[in-house]
Structures are given as structure tokens and as C-alpha cells.
Design a protein around this motif. Sequence first.
Motif, PDB file in Angstrom:
ATOM      1  N   GLU A   7       0.822  -1.207   0.000  1.00  0.00           N
ATOM      2  CA  GLU A   7       0.000   0.000   0.000  1.00  0.00           C
ATOM      3  C   GLU A   7       0.856   1.257   0.000  1.00  0.00           C
ATOM      4  O   GLU A   7       0.434   2.306  -0.466  1.00  0.00           O
ATOM      5  CB  GLU A   7      -0.915   0.024   1.236  1.00  0.00           C
ATOM      6  CG  GLU A   7      -2.018  -0.999   1.207  1.00  0.00           C
ATOM      7  CD  GLU A   7      -2.913  -0.882   2.427  1.00  0.00           C
ATOM      8  OE1 GLU A   7      -3.019   0.222   2.996  1.00  0.00           O
ATOM      9  OE2 GLU A   7      -3.497  -1.909   2.809  1.00  0.00           O
ATOM     10  N   ARG A   8       2.055   1.148   0.563  1.00  0.00           N
ATOM     11  CA  ARG A   8       2.942   2.300   0.676  1.00  0.00           C
ATOM     12  C   ARG A   8       4.348   1.910   0.260  1.00  0.00           C
ATOM     13  O   ARG A   8       4.846   0.856   0.648  1.00  0.00           O
ATOM     14  CB  ARG A   8       2.999   2.829   2.109  1.00  0.00           C
ATOM     15  CG  ARG A   8       1.676   3.211   2.700  1.00  0.00           C
ATOM     16  CD  ARG A   8       1.359   4.639   2.416  1.00  0.00           C
ATOM     17  NE  ARG A   8      -0.004   4.952   2.844  1.00  0.00           N
ATOM     18  CZ  ARG A   8      -0.644   6.031   2.471  1.00  0.00           C
ATOM     19  NH1 ARG A   8      -0.061   6.904   1.677  1.00  0.00           N
ATOM     20  NH2 ARG A   8      -1.859   6.254   2.875  1.00  0.00           N
TER      21      ARG A   8
ATOM     22  N   GLU B  42      -1.251   7.760  -5.042  1.00  0.00           N
ATOM     23  CA  GLU B  42      -1.426   7.433  -3.629  1.00  0.00           C
ATOM     24  C   GLU B  42      -0.550   6.246  -3.262  1.00  0.00           C
ATOM     25  O   GLU B  42      -0.537   5.224  -3.952  1.00  0.00           O
ATOM     26  CB  GLU B  42      -2.897   7.096  -3.353  1.00  0.00           C
ATOM     27  CG  GLU B  42      -3.190   6.685  -1.922  1.00  0.00           C
ATOM     28  CD  GLU B  42      -2.943   7.783  -0.901  1.00  0.00           C
ATOM     29  OE1 GLU B  42      -2.675   7.454   0.265  1.00  0.00           O
ATOM     30  OE2 GLU B  42      -2.997   8.974  -1.274  1.00  0.00           O
ATOM     31  N   GLY B  43       0.215   6.404  -2.202  1.00  0.00           N
ATOM     32  CA  GLY B  43       1.050   5.313  -1.704  1.00  0.00           C
ATOM     33  C   GLY B  43       2.512   5.379  -2.123  1.00  0.00           C
ATOM     34  O   GLY B  43       3.328   4.648  -1.590  1.00  0.00           O
ATOM     35  N   LEU B  44       2.855   6.265  -3.086  1.00  0.00           N
ATOM     36  CA  LEU B  44       4.262   6.440  -3.461  1.00  0.00           C
ATOM     37  C   LEU B  44       4.800   7.667  -2.756  1.00  0.00           C
ATOM     38  O   LEU B  44       4.236   8.762  -2.867  1.00  0.00           O
ATOM     39  CB  LEU B  44       4.428   6.614  -4.972  1.00  0.00           C
ATOM     40  CG  LEU B  44       5.865   6.931  -5.438  1.00  0.00           C
ATOM     41  CD1 LEU B  44       6.827   5.797  -5.087  1.00  0.00           C
ATOM     42  CD2 LEU B  44       5.898   7.238  -6.922  1.00  0.00           C
ATOM     43  N   HIS B  45       5.889   7.476  -2.036  1.00  0.00           N
ATOM     44  CA  HIS B  45       6.516   8.558  -1.287  1.00  0.00           C
ATOM     45  C   HIS B  45       7.999   8.609  -1.658  1.00  0.00           C
ATOM     46  O   HIS B  45       8.604   7.585  -1.968  1.00  0.00           O
ATOM     47  CB  HIS B  45       6.338   8.351   0.214  1.00  0.00           C
ATOM     48  CG  HIS B  45       4.905   8.121   0.590  1.00  0.00           C
ATOM     49  ND1 HIS B  45       4.014   9.141   0.758  1.00  0.00           N
ATOM     50  CD2 HIS B  45       4.216   6.968   0.764  1.00  0.00           C
ATOM     51  CE1 HIS B  45       2.834   8.634   1.055  1.00  0.00           C
ATOM     52  NE2 HIS B  45       2.929   7.328   1.065  1.00  0.00           N
ATOM     53  N   VAL B  46       8.571   9.790  -1.625  1.00  0.00           N
ATOM     54  CA  VAL B  46       9.959   9.995  -2.022  1.00  0.00           C
ATOM     55  C   VAL B  46      10.712  10.603  -0.844  1.00  0.00           C
ATOM     56  O   VAL B  46      10.282  11.618  -0.273  1.00  0.00           O
ATOM     57  CB  VAL B  46      10.051  10.931  -3.251  1.00  0.00           C
ATOM     58  CG1 VAL B  46      11.500  11.093  -3.687  1.00  0.00           C
ATOM     59  CG2 VAL B  46       9.187  10.408  -4.391  1.00  0.00           C
TER      60      VAL B  46
ATOM     61  N   GLY C  82       8.845   7.779   7.911  1.00  0.00           N
ATOM     62  CA  GLY C  82       8.427   6.478   8.441  1.00  0.00           C
ATOM     63  C   GLY C  82       7.406   6.627   9.549  1.00  0.00           C
ATOM     64  O   GLY C  82       6.398   5.910   9.589  1.00  0.00           O
ATOM     65  N   ARG C  83       7.644   7.565  10.475  1.00  0.00           N
ATOM     66  CA  ARG C  83       6.677   7.808  11.554  1.00  0.00           C
ATOM     67  C   ARG C  83       5.343   8.303  10.998  1.00  0.00           C
ATOM     68  O   ARG C  83       4.272   7.896  11.439  1.00  0.00           O
ATOM     69  CB  ARG C  83       7.248   8.817  12.557  1.00  0.00           C
ATOM     70  CG  ARG C  83       8.308   8.231  13.480  1.00  0.00           C
ATOM     71  CD  ARG C  83       8.667   9.174  14.621  1.00  0.00           C
ATOM     72  NE  ARG C  83       9.244  10.423  14.142  1.00  0.00           N
ATOM     73  CZ  ARG C  83      10.538  10.624  13.911  1.00  0.00           C
ATOM     74  NH1 ARG C  83      11.404   9.648  14.116  1.00  0.00           N
ATOM     75  NH2 ARG C  83      10.974  11.798  13.491  1.00  0.00           N
ATOM     76  N   ARG C  84       5.412   9.199  10.005  1.00  0.00           N
ATOM     77  CA  ARG C  84       4.188   9.741   9.415  1.00  0.00           C
ATOM     78  C   ARG C  84       3.366   8.634   8.757  1.00  0.00           C
ATOM     79  O   ARG C  84       2.152   8.535   8.963  1.00  0.00           O
ATOM     80  CB  ARG C  84       4.516  10.831   8.390  1.00  0.00           C
ATOM     81  CG  ARG C  84       3.266  11.425   7.740  1.00  0.00           C
ATOM     82  CD  ARG C  84       3.591  12.638   6.892  1.00  0.00           C
ATOM     83  NE  ARG C  84       4.131  12.351   5.599  1.00  0.00           N
ATOM     84  CZ  ARG C  84       3.400  12.130   4.491  1.00  0.00           C
ATOM     85  NH1 ARG C  84       2.090  12.154   4.532  1.00  0.00           N
ATOM     86  NH2 ARG C  84       3.995  11.894   3.347  1.00  0.00           N
TER      87      ARG C  84
END
Length: 197
Positions: free
Chosen positions: A5-6, A158-162, A186-188
Motif C-alpha cells: 500500500e505504501r 497514492e502510496g508512493l513517497h519519495v 516512516g513515523r508519518r
Amino acid sequence: MVRSERVIATTALPLLADMVRDWASPDYIRSLEQIQYIGNVCLVLELDRSLSKTYWLNVNDPSFPFVGVIEHTNFERPETYGGKHIVYLSKYLPHTDALYAMDADAFLDYALPFLKTMFPALERSWIQAHHLWRARWSQPVVARHYSKLIPAEDGPVEGLHVCSMAQIYPEDRGTNYAIREGRRIGRRLAGLLEEKA
């Protein structure tokens, strides 16, 4: 294949552009590719004796081609490395530079006269082995108006973070800042997953 999902992408931005090229918008691809990177070569020497008593020597002499002379075994005991004294020389440079393409032997031949200038007692016979590493995507180049070039940490889907070294600005390069940002994101995301559960 792993489904998730992430995803947190931590690579150099041009590498991420290659990974998402098949489905991301051309504008997003361009935003990742507009940040340039400089490369690095690192010559590691295994010596039979210590070069100096200094662990990390920053060098600001423009005639010396390395930014630092780091004698790792002035930090960690030589016994950890079979009694060898480990010294490495780091040089940031464009990946198109001729030095970047040299093999380990040629690079040692290039480096040795500079080292002998700084450490006149050094003899080639002290060198028991040498190794050369290259990093193509070593450091983002902070250009004018850089803060406007940094991509958002939430990607175009949604679900892709850099979370990359290119996003730690205004801090200078540094693994500790990248780790700080990795922990923060990671905490977020862990919080978002907890809310969803």
C-alpha cells in the motif's frame, strides 16, 4: 513481485524517474530529472603501517585532488582489519571526468604523488592492496532556486513517497540528515497505517 500500500523511494531522483517512466506523467518525470548529481570515486588503501595519527583530514588545498584523507583505522583498530591500516581518499567529480573512468591501478598511480607530497615518508611498498569504488549518483548538485526544484515527498499516485538525499535542503549532503528524514516519513506513514487499522 511485492505488492504494498505504501512505498518509500530512496534512490537518486533520476533513477526513480526511470522506475516510474512507464506510468508517471512527463511533467513528473522532468521534475525528477532536473536535479543533477555529481559522482564520487573513493580509493581505499590497505597499508602495513599508519599514514598519520589523524582520523579525518579535510583538505582545502586546491592543488590536492581529494577533499579528504581518512585513516579509518585511527577510528577503528587495525586488528579489526587483520592488522592492516585502512586509508581512503574521496573525490567528487562529474561522472564524465576521465578520473571517474580510471581503473584502480591507474587511479593509484595518479593519487600516489599527491599523497607523497602530503606524507613524504610514504613508500609504495607500504600499500598491501588497493581498491576503487565509484558512485554515479553521489551527491545532488544544489543549483540556483534549488528549493523550487525539490519534489514533494508524496508522489503522483497514492502510496508512493519519495525520501532522498536531494530533499534534505537546506542542509548540506549528509547521511545523518537523510536518516533523520527517513525516520520522519516512516513515523508519518506508520501513523497513517494505524489510523486505517
